[in-house]
Design a protein around this motif. Structure first.
Motif, PDB file in Angstrom:
ATOM      1  N   ILE A 371       0.836  -1.206   0.000  1.00 32.38           N
ATOM      2  CA  ILE A 371       0.000   0.000   0.000  1.00 32.38           C
ATOM      3  C   ILE A 371       0.866   1.249   0.000  1.00 32.38           C
ATOM      4  N   LEU A 372       1.852   1.288   0.895  1.00 32.15           N
ATOM      5  CA  LEU A 372       2.722   2.461   0.994  1.00 32.15           C
ATOM      6  C   LEU A 372       3.595   2.616  -0.251  1.00 32.15           C
ATOM      7  N   GLY A 373       4.018   1.511  -0.831  1.00 29.44           N
ATOM      8  CA  GLY A 373       4.879   1.574  -2.009  1.00 29.44           C
ATOM      9  C   GLY A 373       4.167   2.067  -3.257  1.00 29.44           C
ATOM     10  N   HIS A 374       2.829   1.912  -3.307  1.00 31.52           N
ATOM     11  CA  HIS A 374       2.077   2.293  -4.511  1.00 31.52           C
ATOM     12  C   HIS A 374       1.043   3.377  -4.220  1.00 31.52           C
ATOM     13  N   LEU A 375       1.293   4.166  -3.186  1.00 29.74           N
ATOM     14  CA  LEU A 375       0.337   5.195  -2.787  1.00 29.74           C
ATOM     15  C   LEU A 375       0.171   6.275  -3.849  1.00 29.74           C
ATOM     16  N   TYR A 376       1.204   6.506  -4.671  1.00 32.21           N
ATOM     17  CA  TYR A 376       1.151   7.604  -5.644  1.00 32.21           C
ATOM     18  C   TYR A 376       0.952   7.116  -7.080  1.00 32.21           C
ATOM     19  N   GLU A 377       0.438   5.898  -7.226  1.00 37.72           N
ATOM     20  CA  GLU A 377       0.006   5.452  -8.549  1.00 37.72           C
ATOM     21  C   GLU A 377      -1.257   6.225  -8.934  1.00 37.72           C
ATOM     22  N   ARG A 378      -1.562   6.238 -10.230  1.00 29.77           N
ATOM     23  CA  ARG A 378      -2.770   6.885 -10.709  1.00 29.77           C
ATOM     24  C   ARG A 378      -3.668   5.852 -11.385  1.00 29.77           C
ATOM     25  N   PHE A 379      -4.963   6.062 -11.306  1.00 30.59           N
ATOM     26  CA  PHE A 379      -5.892   5.095 -11.863  1.00 30.59           C
ATOM     27  C   PHE A 379      -5.735   4.978 -13.376  1.00 30.59           C
ATOM     28  N   LEU A 427     -15.780  16.439  -2.176  1.00 33.60           N
ATOM     29  CA  LEU A 427     -16.305  15.254  -2.852  1.00 33.60           C
ATOM     30  C   LEU A 427     -16.517  15.514  -4.334  1.00 33.60           C
ATOM     31  N   SER A 428     -16.888  16.749  -4.675  1.00 34.08           N
ATOM     32  CA  SER A 428     -17.050  17.104  -6.086  1.00 34.08           C
ATOM     33  C   SER A 428     -15.711  17.058  -6.818  1.00 34.08           C
ATOM     34  N   VAL A 429     -14.658  17.548  -6.162  1.00 39.85           N
ATOM     35  CA  VAL A 429     -13.317  17.499  -6.757  1.00 39.85           C
ATOM     36  C   VAL A 429     -12.904  16.049  -7.003  1.00 39.85           C
ATOM     37  N   LEU A 430     -13.112  15.198  -6.008  1.00 34.24           N
ATOM     38  CA  LEU A 430     -12.729  13.793  -6.148  1.00 34.24           C
ATOM     39  C   LEU A 430     -13.514  13.112  -7.269  1.00 34.24           C
ATOM     40  N   LYS A 431     -14.789  13.473  -7.393  1.00 26.50           N
ATOM     41  CA  LYS A 431     -15.605  12.866  -8.450  1.00 26.50           C
ATOM     42  C   LYS A 431     -15.083  13.265  -9.834  1.00 26.50           C
ATOM     43  N   GLU A 432     -14.668  14.535  -9.975  1.00 30.28           N
ATOM     44  CA  GLU A 432     -14.119  14.995 -11.250  1.00 30.28           C
ATOM     45  C   GLU A 432     -12.827  14.253 -11.601  1.00 30.28           C
ATOM     46  N   LEU A 433     -12.089  13.839 -10.575  1.00 34.56           N
ATOM     47  CA  LEU A 433     -10.815  13.153 -10.802  1.00 34.56           C
ATOM     48  C   LEU A 433     -10.972  11.637 -10.866  1.00 34.56           C
ATOM     49  N   GLY A 434     -12.201  11.149 -10.706  1.00 33.96           N
ATOM     50  CA  GLY A 434     -12.446   9.718 -10.811  1.00 33.96           C
ATOM     51  C   GLY A 434     -12.151   9.218 -12.217  1.00 33.96           C
ATOM     52  N   GLY A 435     -11.434   8.114 -12.297  1.00 33.68           N
ATOM     53  CA  GLY A 435     -11.030   7.571 -13.584  1.00 33.68           C
ATOM     54  C   GLY A 435      -9.692   8.093 -14.053  1.00 33.68           C
ATOM     55  N   GLU A 436      -9.283   9.252 -13.535  1.00 28.60           N
ATOM     56  CA  GLU A 436      -7.978   9.823 -13.882  1.00 28.60           C
ATOM     57  C   GLU A 436      -6.976   9.530 -12.773  1.00 28.60           C
ATOM     58  N   LEU A 437      -7.228  10.095 -11.599  1.00 27.64           N
ATOM     59  CA  LEU A 437      -6.335   9.841 -10.456  1.00 27.64           C
ATOM     60  C   LEU A 437      -6.874   8.724  -9.563  1.00 27.64           C
ATOM     61  N   PHE A 438      -8.185   8.681  -9.401  1.00 27.35           N
ATOM     62  CA  PHE A 438      -8.767   7.816  -8.380  1.00 27.35           C
ATOM     63  C   PHE A 438      -9.736   6.805  -8.978  1.00 27.35           C
ATOM     64  N   ASP A 439      -9.936   5.736  -8.224  1.00 30.57           N
ATOM     65  CA  ASP A 439     -10.922   4.719  -8.567  1.00 30.57           C
ATOM     66  C   ASP A 439     -12.309   5.342  -8.404  1.00 30.57           C
ATOM     67  N   PRO A 440     -13.079   5.498  -9.488  1.00 34.73           N
ATOM     68  CA  PRO A 440     -14.379   6.177  -9.377  1.00 34.73           C
ATOM     69  C   PRO A 440     -15.352   5.466  -8.443  1.00 34.73           C
TER      70      PRO A 440
END
Length: 693
Positions: A371-379, A427-440
């Motif tokens: 988890i710590l080793g891959h914390l800065y991966e992107r979706f 939460l709106s910011v995170l939703k906009e970044l879903g699929g790019e940075l984060f798991d939607p």
């Protein structure tokens, strides 16, 4: 509410902590002081000291109150029923001065002191601050004789007194501050207290004298508890290695040459990390308490998705230590900051494994290291270090990345937006970044964990669906889609758990796998469903990887509504579940009704908004009548007497008695109110607090 607002205005509570405590208080019906402690926003000693400064008095800790020695003549001054009704507890009675000291949650509230003075017949009543739950426990212990009344409270949350002495009370100077020597008088070596010419027992005397008040020219107290000296920045000491399968962690035995092996539970291990990291976090400014908040949210997400004990433990450990060794300078390394700023990316490349290296001798769980080793991966596969994408990124790393970013956005003004965001904004910011940075999918999951959706079941406003599937990650997406379609969702991983839920309260829909890990197959569940009466029988959808003709035929022969083979679109399955509910006559034109004494109007409005309900909510309180119009969870209009629109809505919020009824067939003729339901509630609460309604 004024306590909660006061703490927020002084920067003691972050917006996220404020919202969390408010939601907890509304959900449980407890006072906001208890909600603040239950959500972990503050520790008892810090909260009590701030309240003491606010009310210009002293506080009494739970630990000290539990060990007090209260005389019978003191208790007799306030009848037990009155103490329970007012939630006050007498601690000292000065017979000569005819002065009674009591502990209360909020001195001056509802003229408590005046009521106590009239009943007790004393000349003066003085109030000290204590935790509401501690007052209730004191009443049980000293009036009812329940010697173990405090045990449940201590088991739930042992007080953490930080830098304060738990065996002292704190007094803050001010107009109503007692004279030099302490409100309880000076304490003699024998443990008795002298108060003028009166001689009475000080219930706290055996624990030492109270702190003297500050000099008259001393500056006013600050909102936060200041440390006595800066916390040293030291590397973490090695911690014992976890053994998740047994639920305990072995430590080196001090009994050399024996077979005895002392063990510490996982909960104690994590609490040790919590205390340790909290000490390191206390000098991080706006990020004070960041790691503890992230760990708490990660635990909630893990519990919501149904992760195993070992996986949950590995995630929470990673959450506690994820920032260790990376905190030099002003850079806070989150997945969003690393993606946006080259400086953060460079620092992350060098220090991403710092927590793992610091704990090298502690034998961290392997999954924690991943988890710590891959914390800065992107979706989207553009992160570091390995450019992993989608589900190739460890699940715990995906959870921690989004939770840490959410915490940073809602508490740290140095985030990429250069201001602290509200919960909906973050939460709106995170939703906009879903699929790019984060798991939607995790974006949706975090939203439901933060906002909460369990209140609607109290009204029965949403149909219930039971998902039966042994794979947690496989069902998460479906769970989120069903919630978005207005369902209340329960999840069972094995057949016995599913059968228990079915027997307790049949849902409207069951979505089940055929291949279950224990106790039988989904077909067995279907057979039990057929034994129910027609009115209680839920619709059953098979969602399974078993695609052979015999299984499909058997499913339909048993009466399944549909049989869907994996992989299948969660949206399609959620739509099929909705169609099954619409076809059930018991769900047609379902209304809602209740009492405002049992559920407040703000709670009802929030539940209907979250459930995206429509119709006319009618409120009757004696001769007063009002109504609120909903359409897909949005408030379109409100009427109360001659008032309409927002002003009518704010006036209705003042009602705390009466009944409400929802007519779901009503369609609003026009939209007069355009503000969101959340915005209306927040503004309404502000107006109520300030007496503007």
């Amino acid at each position: 509410m004024h306590v909660l607002s006061w703490l927020k205005e002084r920067g003691v509570l972050t917006p996220a902590q404020y919202e969390g405590a408010l939601h907890q208080a509304q959900r449980t019906g407890d006072r906001v002081e208890e909600a603040i402690l239950d959500t972990g926003a503050m520790r008892e000693a810090e909260l009590l000291k701030l309240l003491a400064s606010h009310y210009q008095t002293r506080f009494v800790s739970t630990e000290r109150l539990s060990k007090a020695n209260i005389e019978r003549k003191t208790l007799e001054r306030i009848p037990r029923k009155l103490a329970e009704r007012l939630q006050v507890f007498p601690v000292v009675f000065d017979r000569r001065a005819q002065q009674l000291s009591i502990v209360v949650a909020a001195p001056g509230e509802d003229d408590l002191e005046k009521q106590v003075q009239v009943v007790s017949g004393v000349r003066e009543v003085r109030s000290l601050v204590a935790r509401p739950a501690a007052i209730a426990a004191a009443i049980e212990k000293f009036y009812a004789g329940h010697a173990r009344a405090f045990e449940e409270l201590f088991a739930r949350e042992m007080p953490d007194y930080g830098e304060l002495d738990p065996f002292e009370t704190t007094r803050v100077g001010g107009p109503s501050a007692p004279s030099q020597g302490g409100q309880f008088g000076s304490v003699t070596a024998s443990g008795s207290a002298q108060h003028g010419d009166a001689d009475f027992a000080d219930p706290f005397a055996f624990m030492g004298p109270a702190i003297d008040p500050p000099p008259a020219d001393a500056p006013p107290p600050t909102a936060r508890v200041a440390p006595r000296e800066p916390a040293p920045q030291v590397a973490p000491a090695p911690l014992p290695a976890p053994v998740p399968l047994e639920g305990t962690i072995p430590i080196d035995s001090p009994l050399s040459g024996t077979d005895e092996t002392p063990r510490v539970s996982l909960d104690d291990y994590l609490e040790t990390l919590n205390v340790f990291v909290s000490l390191l976090d206390r000098d991080r400014g706006e990020l004070r308490g960041h790691s503890g908040q992230v760990a708490r949210l990660c635990r909630l997400v893990a519990e919501r998705v149904g992760l195993s004990g070992a996986d949950r433990h590995a995630l929470v450990v990673a959450a506690y230590i994820h920032d260790l060794g990376k905190t030099g300078g002003d850079l806070h390394l989150t997945a969003l900051n690393v993606a946006r700023h080259e400086g953060h990316r460079g620092r992350a490349t060098k220090s991403r494994l710092s927590p793992v290296k610091l704990f090298a001798s502690a034998q961290l769980p392997p999954d924690t290291k991943k988890i710590l080793g891959h914390l800065y991966e992107r979706f989207d596969g553009k992160g570091l270090p390995d450019r992993l994408a989608g589900k190739d990124i460890p699940y715990g790393a995906r959870v921690l990345a989004i939770v840490e970013t959410y915490s940073d956005l809602t508490t740290n003004s140095k985030n990429p937006y250069r201001r602290v965001l509200s919960i909906p904004q973050a939460l709106s910011v995170l939703k906009e970044l879903g699929g790019e940075l984060f798991d939607p999918t995790l974006v949706d999951l975090l939203r439901h964990v933060v906002v909460g959706d369990d209140g609607a079941e109290r009204l029965g406003t949403r149909p219930r669906v039971l998902i039966v599937d042994p794979d947690p990650e496989e069902t998460t997406v479906l769970e989120m889609r069903l919630i978005e379609h207005g369902f209340a969702v329960e999840v069972a991983r094995e057949l016995p758990a599913a059968l228990a839920l079915l027997a307790e309260r049949p849902p409207e829909v069951i979505v089940t796998e055929v291949d279950l890990s224990a106790g039988g197959e989904g077909f067995t569940l279907m057979e039990r469903v057929r034994e129910l009466g027609e009115t209680d029988r839920p619709a059953v959808l098979f969602l399974t990887g078993r695609a052979d003709r015999e299984s499909v035929t058997k499913g339909f022969e048993l009466g399944a509504t549909d049989y869907v083979v994996k992989p299948a679109s969660p949206e399609v399955v959620a739509t099929k579940a909705g169609q099954a509910v619409e076809g059930a006559s018991r769900q047609e034109a379902s209304g809602v009704s209740g009492s405002l004494e049992e559920m407040s109007l703000p709670d009802v409005v929030q539940i209907l908004a979250n459930g995206r309900r429509g119709g006319r909510l009618q409120i009757v309180a004696g001769a007063k009548r009002g109504e609120i119009h909903f359409c897909e969870g949005q408030i379109h209009d409100a009427r109360f007497g001659e008032r309409t629109g927002e002003e009518a809505f704010y006036a209705l919020l003042k009602l705390d008695r009466g009944r409400f009824t929802l007519d779901p067939r009503f369609e609003p003729p026009a939209r007069v109110i355009h503000a969101s339901a959340e915005g209306l509630l927040l503004e309404g609460m502000r107006r109520l607090d300030e007496g503007l309604v």
